[in-house]
Scaffold this motif. Structure first.
Motif: not given
Length: 103
Positions: A2-8, A51-59
């Protein structure tokens, strides 16, 4: 995979939990302007994958599983499929940099 967004803050999120329901945030695009909107129940996201990718949700449910590439062509094909999926409805790729474009 699963791709996950970048989330520091993913480490802090695991420690403290999210402060809002991340699944209700929607990346809205209007004439090139990117605005994050917290949705009420019943509203539909304009760009659900981005939206899901950039907030770091599971895609994993939004994006198809990509096969492990064996050649550079397969890797490139996987990349094109992924970036096509997170492209916004008006055709651009959203980003979080809102400053001047010359830096």
């Amino acid at each position: 995979m699963a791709y996950r967004g970048v989330d520091a803050s993913s480490e802090n999120r695991m420690r403290y939990g999210p402060t809002t329901d991340l699944s209700k945030w929607s990346l809205e695009v209007d004439e090139g302007r990117q605005v994050w909107k917290y949705l009420d129940s019943g509203e539909v996201k304009q760009n659900p994958v981005a939206s899901a990718y950039f907030v770091g949700d599971d895609t994993s449910e939004l994006l198809p599983e990509q096969p492990k590439p064996k050649t550079y062509e397969e890797a490139l094909r996987n990349a094109v499929k992924f970036f096509s999926a997170i492209q916004t409805a008006d055709g651009h790729w959203a980003g979080d940099y809102g400053g001047p474009m010359f830096l």
